[in-house]
Design a protein around this motif. Structure first.
Motif, PDB file in Angstrom:
ATOM      1  N   VAL A   1     -15.860  -4.871  -3.927  1.00 38.79           N
ATOM      2  CA  VAL A   1     -14.715  -4.039  -4.297  1.00 38.79           C
ATOM      3  C   VAL A   1     -13.774  -3.835  -3.115  1.00 38.79           C
ATOM      4  O   VAL A   1     -12.552  -3.939  -3.252  1.00 38.79           O
ATOM      5  CB  VAL A   1     -15.180  -2.664  -4.829  1.00 38.79           C
ATOM      6  N   LYS A   2     -14.340  -3.585  -1.950  1.00 48.10           N
ATOM      7  CA  LYS A   2     -13.545  -3.210  -0.775  1.00 48.10           C
ATOM      8  C   LYS A   2     -12.481  -4.256  -0.457  1.00 48.10           C
ATOM      9  O   LYS A   2     -12.761  -5.448  -0.342  1.00 48.10           O
ATOM     10  CB  LYS A   2     -14.460  -3.013   0.432  1.00 48.10           C
TER      11      LYS A   2
ATOM     12  N   ARG B   1     -10.113  -5.426  -2.249  1.00 44.66           N
ATOM     13  CA  ARG B   1      -9.673  -6.328  -3.326  1.00 44.66           C
ATOM     14  C   ARG B   1      -8.681  -5.624  -4.251  1.00 44.66           C
ATOM     15  O   ARG B   1      -8.472  -4.406  -4.173  1.00 44.66           O
ATOM     16  CB  ARG B   1     -10.874  -6.846  -4.114  1.00 44.66           C
TER      17      ARG B   1
ATOM     18  N   PHE C   1      -7.546  -4.843  -8.183  1.00 43.58           N
ATOM     19  CA  PHE C   1      -8.026  -4.773  -9.559  1.00 43.58           C
ATOM     20  C   PHE C   1      -6.910  -4.301 -10.483  1.00 43.58           C
ATOM     21  O   PHE C   1      -6.215  -3.329 -10.178  1.00 43.58           O
ATOM     22  CB  PHE C   1      -9.206  -3.798  -9.673  1.00 43.58           C
TER      23      PHE C   1
ATOM     24  N   LEU D   1     -14.435   2.400  -9.318  1.00 41.19           N
ATOM     25  CA  LEU D   1     -13.970   1.421  -8.338  1.00 41.19           C
ATOM     26  C   LEU D   1     -13.423   2.098  -7.083  1.00 41.19           C
ATOM     27  O   LEU D   1     -13.609   1.602  -5.962  1.00 41.19           O
ATOM     28  CB  LEU D   1     -12.887   0.539  -8.961  1.00 41.19           C
TER      29      LEU D   1
ATOM     30  N   PRO E   1     -11.113  -0.160  -2.868  1.00 38.03           N
ATOM     31  CA  PRO E   1     -10.305  -1.355  -3.106  1.00 38.03           C
ATOM     32  C   PRO E   1      -8.965  -1.225  -2.391  1.00 38.03           C
ATOM     33  O   PRO E   1      -8.548  -0.113  -2.046  1.00 38.03           O
ATOM     34  CB  PRO E   1     -10.114  -1.347  -4.630  1.00 38.03           C
TER      35      PRO E   1
ATOM     36  N   LEU F   1      -5.163  -0.671  -6.846  1.00 35.54           N
ATOM     37  CA  LEU F   1      -5.521  -0.520  -8.251  1.00 35.54           C
ATOM     38  C   LEU F   1      -4.239  -0.513  -9.074  1.00 35.54           C
ATOM     39  O   LEU F   1      -3.344   0.296  -8.834  1.00 35.54           O
ATOM     40  CB  LEU F   1      -6.305   0.780  -8.481  1.00 35.54           C
TER      41      LEU F   1
ATOM     42  N   ILE G   1      -5.896   4.115  -0.989  1.00 37.44           N
ATOM     43  CA  ILE G   1      -5.771   3.093  -2.039  1.00 37.44           C
ATOM     44  C   ILE G   1      -4.331   3.048  -2.539  1.00 37.44           C
ATOM     45  O   ILE G   1      -3.742   4.082  -2.860  1.00 37.44           O
ATOM     46  CB  ILE G   1      -6.719   3.393  -3.218  1.00 37.44           C
TER      47      ILE G   1
ATOM     48  N   ASP H   1      -7.321  -9.928  -7.969  1.00 38.40           N
ATOM     49  CA  ASP H   1      -8.668 -10.493  -7.919  1.00 38.40           C
ATOM     50  C   ASP H   1      -9.399 -10.371  -9.249  1.00 38.40           C
ATOM     51  O   ASP H   1     -10.112 -11.299  -9.653  1.00 38.40           O
ATOM     52  CB  ASP H   1      -9.483  -9.798  -6.823  1.00 38.40           C
TER      53      ASP H   1
ATOM     54  N   SER I   1      -6.353 -15.512  -5.787  1.00 38.42           N
ATOM     55  CA  SER I   1      -7.617 -14.882  -5.392  1.00 38.42           C
ATOM     56  C   SER I   1      -8.644 -15.953  -5.050  1.00 38.42           C
ATOM     57  O   SER I   1      -8.652 -17.048  -5.621  1.00 38.42           O
ATOM     58  CB  SER I   1      -8.139 -14.011  -6.537  1.00 38.42           C
TER      59      SER I   1
ATOM     60  N   LEU J   1     -18.037  -7.531 -11.104  1.00 38.06           N
ATOM     61  CA  LEU J   1     -18.450  -7.488  -9.703  1.00 38.06           C
ATOM     62  C   LEU J   1     -19.688  -8.312  -9.356  1.00 38.06           C
ATOM     63  O   LEU J   1     -19.803  -8.783  -8.219  1.00 38.06           O
ATOM     64  CB  LEU J   1     -18.709  -6.033  -9.299  1.00 38.06           C
TER      65      LEU J   1
END
Length: 301
Positions: free
Chosen positions: A22-23, A25, A27, A45, A50, A53, A77, A107, A152, A251
């Motif tokens: 998650v870190k 990335r 979403f 999340l 991330p 978002l 975030i 991603d 991605s 994930l």
């Protein structure tokens, strides 16, 4: 890791297990209304930091509590909100254009927006509302955003679950047929994406009462559904468990294996769906061609 997950797995447990996935990335989650599955996925999340978002839905003004919750968890975030009405294909195109302009990559896409209504209704595009909201609109958005997904290192699309009469012109409309047909389309859409090299999964999140899915649904029918689930011994989930299967699909590194892509998940596990519709030969390509016809655009990649 997913072998340890099951019916009672909470959303946060999945994210905690795959925090490194998650870190940093990006979403995109559709249907982020408070008290919905999109909301639950986003809050979970956020725990793993991330980079960005992206919240996509038709009522941005209603998403303030979700944004506040994300920022309370991690104010660093980047949160971007896009107003997209999946019942209007032009709105999908306009929203996709803004997303393409303002973001460098995506991603993971989690398509969780949906609708559940008791009466037959056609959208401004002339498509039965369940079918457009749950599938056609997401088909268009996902394909329009493919340039960002392809940037991605490991793109993934998650779709939270016979098309000859998709508009119910030759049969009586029954709400659960309309809803079921639209969710079956999620299965074949994921299979079609997998055949085109994009890791994708469809899933059933479980039975969860009291979410934001059917605000216009008659209370009497909702109560009937609750009683029916109780009489059948159906184990219902809380919202804290409701996004766990989608998060596993999004994930878990094992879900990145080519031979698994296009599969179906329930209770955080890959399973064989019940019913012949899921395995109908040629259905994914049939749906893809129909969807292209409905949106008036072909997609190849």
């Amino acid at each position: 890791m997913s072998n340890a997950f099951g019916w009672g797995t909470k959303n946060d447990e999945v994210v905690d297990a795959f925090a490194d996935r998650v870190k940093g990335r990006v979403f995109l989650v559709t249907g982020p209304a408070p008290n919905g599955l999109g909301d639950a996925a986003l809050r979970a999340l956020a725990r793993a930091h991330p980079a960005t978002l992206l919240l996509v839905g038709r009522s941005p003004a209603k998403y303030a509590p979700v944004i506040d919750a994300i920022k309370a968890i991690d104010p660093a975030i980047v949160v971007r909100v896009y107003g997209v009405d999946f019942n209007v294909l032009q709105s999908v195109r306009d929203g996709a254009g803004k997303i393409l302009e303002e973001n460098d990559r995506i991603d993971v896409v989690i398509n969780s927006a949906g609708v559940m209504r008791a009466d037959l209704k056609y959208t401004v595009d002339g498509i039965e509302e369940h079918f457009q909201t749950c599938h056609v609109g997401h088909f268009l958005l996902t394909n329009l955003l493919m340039p960002l997904l392809k940037k991605s290192d490991e793109p993934r699309v998650v779709n939270v679950s016979n098309y000859s009469d998709y508009n119910f012109k030759n049969q009586d409309f029954i709400w659960f047929k309309g809803y079921g047909q639209a969710k079956l389309a999620n299965v074949h859409f994921s299979k079609a994406l997998a055949a085109r090299g994009i890791t994708s999964y469809a899933l059933h999140p479980g039975v969860i009462h009291g979410t934001s899915l059917g605000p216009e649904f008659p209370p009497a029918i909702l109560e009937q559904l609750r009683k029916g689930d109780f009489s059948k011994g159906v184990k219902t989930k809380e919202l804290s468990h409701g996004a766990s299967t989608a998060l596993v699909a999004a994930l878990d590194p094992k879900m990145g294996l080519k031979e698994k892509s296009g599969g179906w998940l329930e209770d955080c596990q890959l399973v064989t769906p019940v019913g012949d519709g899921h395995s109908k030969a040629g259905a994914p390509d049939e749906l893809w061609k129909l969807s292209e016809k409905l949106v008036g655009q072909e997609f190849t990649f």
